[in-house]
Write an enzyme that holds these catalytic residues in place. Structure first.
Site, PDB file in Angstrom:
ATOM      1  N   SER A  25     -28.767   6.868   1.576  1.00 51.06           N
ATOM      2  CA  SER A  25     -28.587   6.365   3.073  1.00 51.06           C
ATOM      3  C   SER A  25     -28.151   7.179   3.944  1.00 51.06           C
ATOM      4  CB  SER A  25     -27.075   5.573   2.713  1.00 51.06           C
ATOM      5  OG  SER A  25     -27.299   4.335   1.722  1.00 51.06           O
TER       6      SER A  25
ATOM      7  N   ASN B 276     -28.349   3.359   9.389  1.00 52.86           N
ATOM      8  CA  ASN B 276     -26.896   3.604   9.009  1.00 52.86           C
ATOM      9  C   ASN B 276     -26.302   4.542  10.142  1.00 52.86           C
ATOM     10  OD1 ASN B 276     -26.703   2.268   6.496  1.00 52.86           O
ATOM     11  ND2 ASN B 276     -27.734   3.512   5.502  1.00 52.86           N
TER      12      ASN B 276
ATOM     13  N   GLU C 201     -37.086   2.198   5.618  1.00 54.68           N
ATOM     14  CA  GLU C 201     -36.962   3.450   6.488  1.00 54.68           C
ATOM     15  C   GLU C 201     -37.980   4.375   5.605  1.00 54.68           C
ATOM     16  OE1 GLU C 201     -33.111   4.010   7.397  1.00 54.68           O
ATOM     17  OE2 GLU C 201     -33.360   4.595   9.472  1.00 54.68           O
TER      18      GLU C 201
ATOM     19  N   HIS D  62     -35.983   4.291   2.294  1.00 49.20           N
ATOM     20  CA  HIS D  62     -34.710   3.787   2.295  1.00 49.20           C
ATOM     21  C   HIS D  62     -34.799   2.356   2.415  1.00 49.20           C
ATOM     22  CE1 HIS D  62     -30.848   3.298   4.675  1.00 49.20           C
ATOM     23  NE2 HIS D  62     -30.603   3.219   3.436  1.00 49.20           N
TER      24      HIS D  62
HETATM   25  P1  NAD Z   1     -24.214   1.255  -7.019  1.00 49.59           P
HETATM   26  O1  NAD Z   1     -22.778   1.863  -7.158  1.00 49.59           O
HETATM   27  O2  NAD Z   1     -24.453  -0.295  -7.036  1.00 49.59           O
HETATM   28  O3  NAD Z   1     -25.070   1.863  -8.178  1.00 49.59           O
HETATM   29  C1  NAD Z   1     -25.272   3.282  -8.564  1.00 49.59           C
HETATM   30  C2  NAD Z   1     -25.768   3.473  -9.925  1.00 49.59           C
HETATM   31  O4  NAD Z   1     -26.100   4.817 -10.385  1.00 49.59           O
HETATM   32  C3  NAD Z   1     -24.677   2.912 -10.985  1.00 49.59           C
HETATM   33  O5  NAD Z   1     -25.134   1.926 -11.772  1.00 49.59           O
HETATM   34  C4  NAD Z   1     -24.320   4.305 -11.807  1.00 49.59           C
HETATM   35  O6  NAD Z   1     -23.972   4.422 -12.968  1.00 49.59           O
HETATM   36  C5  NAD Z   1     -25.615   5.141 -11.401  1.00 49.59           C
HETATM   37  N1  NAD Z   1     -25.825   6.352 -11.558  1.00 49.59           N
HETATM   38  C6  NAD Z   1     -24.617   7.371 -11.209  1.00 49.59           C
HETATM   39  N2  NAD Z   1     -25.042   8.561 -11.638  1.00 49.59           N
HETATM   40  C7  NAD Z   1     -26.246   8.646 -12.272  1.00 49.59           C
HETATM   41  C8  NAD Z   1     -27.042   9.742 -13.011  1.00 49.59           C
HETATM   42  N3  NAD Z   1     -26.899  11.009 -12.782  1.00 49.59           N
HETATM   43  N4  NAD Z   1     -28.015   9.146 -13.425  1.00 49.59           N
HETATM   44  C9  NAD Z   1     -28.584   7.950 -13.622  1.00 49.59           C
HETATM   45  N5  NAD Z   1     -27.879   6.751 -12.852  1.00 49.59           N
HETATM   46  C10 NAD Z   1     -26.702   7.196 -12.209  1.00 49.59           C
HETATM   47  O7  NAD Z   1     -24.748   1.810  -5.579  1.00 49.59           O
HETATM   48  P2  NAD Z   1     -25.982   1.358  -4.885  1.00 49.59           P
HETATM   49  O8  NAD Z   1     -25.506   0.322  -3.641  1.00 49.59           O
HETATM   50  O9  NAD Z   1     -26.984   0.828  -5.772  1.00 49.59           O
HETATM   51  O10 NAD Z   1     -26.610   2.776  -4.082  1.00 49.59           O
HETATM   52  C11 NAD Z   1     -27.356   3.616  -4.933  1.00 49.59           C
HETATM   53  C12 NAD Z   1     -28.070   4.404  -3.565  1.00 49.59           C
HETATM   54  O11 NAD Z   1     -28.750   3.619  -2.578  1.00 49.59           O
HETATM   55  C13 NAD Z   1     -27.252   5.297  -2.746  1.00 49.59           C
HETATM   56  O12 NAD Z   1     -27.763   6.403  -2.447  1.00 49.59           O
HETATM   57  C14 NAD Z   1     -26.847   4.375  -1.619  1.00 49.59           C
HETATM   58  O13 NAD Z   1     -26.375   5.186  -0.701  1.00 49.59           O
HETATM   59  C15 NAD Z   1     -28.326   3.928  -1.296  1.00 49.59           C
HETATM   60  N6  NAD Z   1     -28.218   2.606  -0.607  1.00 49.59           N
HETATM   61  C16 NAD Z   1     -27.324   1.563  -0.891  1.00 49.59           C
HETATM   62  C17 NAD Z   1     -27.305   0.622  -0.146  1.00 49.59           C
HETATM   63  C18 NAD Z   1     -26.351  -0.467   0.008  1.00 49.59           C
HETATM   64  O14 NAD Z   1     -26.274  -1.522   0.865  1.00 49.59           O
HETATM   65  N7  NAD Z   1     -25.467  -0.338  -1.054  1.00 49.59           N
HETATM   66  C19 NAD Z   1     -28.504   0.297   0.922  1.00 49.59           C
HETATM   67  C20 NAD Z   1     -29.414   1.175   1.103  1.00 49.59           C
HETATM   68  C21 NAD Z   1     -29.462   2.594   0.213  1.00 49.59           C
END
Ligand code: NAD
Length: 291
Positions: free
Chosen positions: A119, A190, A152, A140
């Protein structure tokens, strides 16, 4: 380049959604996560979300079954190296993402494109930790991925035209719309959205409003479909805080300082919907404000 096999690292809210849309578009998806629980839950989560689309009539039951069969959960990150495109969607912490790319690189096919769903973190810096900065970019997706139209696309300093054109074609194949952003902290969505959420947390922290009055004010007064605190819970408060920190560090400008109350919620593990509690408590089914 044709993308038929896709690897997704991280089976959280975003990884599951990304796997979902690629599988529906006909790609085989290898999905991995270090958490066995997250990986085990992923097919059920994706099935539930596909069921919603079947119920709405946007996909058929047959398309659901075919898409689900294309999602292959695996504990082996190395297996993802033999796909055409790997999208990293793990926790928003730079050392986590860097370690994933460093572990993956020795197993990569020469043609594989690497993408991150970060993000906010610098695409150029993440790319520099791989063997292929020219085949690396930011893709993104928005949350929830199956419903949100925007993707994005962020070019790193070294991203080549062929990689970028492939990414544009992928977004089209998914039936989504691309918006191109330059590689500066938090990109476009963001950069605008998260400081607004942080400001809403400040209004709560300073007692200007309650959770309910702040969310009602922004829903009815600014015509936002969700209040900012409800949205923060939806995104994940750890992710919101991580993005504020990237903005604060990246621009060295105090206008981006994270609200101490946001930090406090994250310290408590009250991370929003995914943890059952954030600015609202979701554990009884009906969201109840926590302040
Ligand atoms: P989340 O906490 O739901 O999921 C993250 C997952 O990554 C978890 O299941 C965790 O176990 C796993 N993880 C951690 N370390 C790891 C590793 N070394 N290898 C494999 N898996 C691993 O988080 P999310 O909301 O899915 O966010 C994930 C990414 O997407 C982040 O970079 C976030 O910034 C981005 N993002 C989030 C949103 C949102 O609205 N939540 C929107 C766009 C982008």
């Amino acid at each position: 380049m044709a993308v038929e096999r896709v690897g997704v690292v991280g089976a959280g809210q975003m990884g599951n959604g990304i796997a979902h849309v690629f599988a529906l578009a006909g790609c085989e998806v290898l999905l991995t996560d270090t958490s066995p629980e997250a990986l085990a839950a992923a097919p059920q989560v994706i099935a539930r979300n596909l069921d919603r689309q079947v119920a709405k009539g946007t996909i058929t039951a047959e398309a659901k079954a075919q898409a689900l069969a294309r999602v292959i959960p695996t504990r082996e990150l190395a297996l993802l190296g033999q796909t055409d495109l790997v999208i990293e969607a793990a926790t928003e912490r730079e050392p986590v993402k860097t370690a994933i790319f460093e572990s993956l690189v020795p197993h990569l096919a020469p043609h594989t494109i690497l993408a991150t769903n970060t993000s906010s973190i610098s695409i150029t810096r993440l790319a520099s930790r791989t063997d292929r900065p020219e085949k690396f970019l930011g893709v993104h997706f928005m949350n929830p991925v199956p419903l949100m139209q925007l993707v994005e696309l962020i070019r790193g300093i070294a991203t080549d035209d062929a990689t970028f054109d492939t990414a544009i074609a992928i977004v089209e194949r998914l039936g989504k719309t691309a918006s191109v952003a330059q590689d500066f902290p938090a990109f476009i969505v963001n950069r605008v959205l998260i400081p607004m959420i942080n400001e809403a947390v400040y209004t709560l922290y300073e007692g200007v409003g309650t959770v309910t009055s702040i969310d009602t004010a922004m829903r009815l007064g600014a015509n936002h479909p969700m209040g900012p605190l409800e949205l923060a819970d939806f995104i994940g408060l750890d992710t919101c805080l991580a993005i504020m920190n990237v903005l604060h560090d990246g621009f060295a400008d105090t206008k981006y300082r994270p609200c101490p109350l946001l930090t406090k919620y994250v310290e408590a593990g009250w991370l929003g919907r995914k943890a059952g509690r954030g600015f609202y408590d979701y554990r009884t089914g009906t969201p109840v404000p926590t302040r």
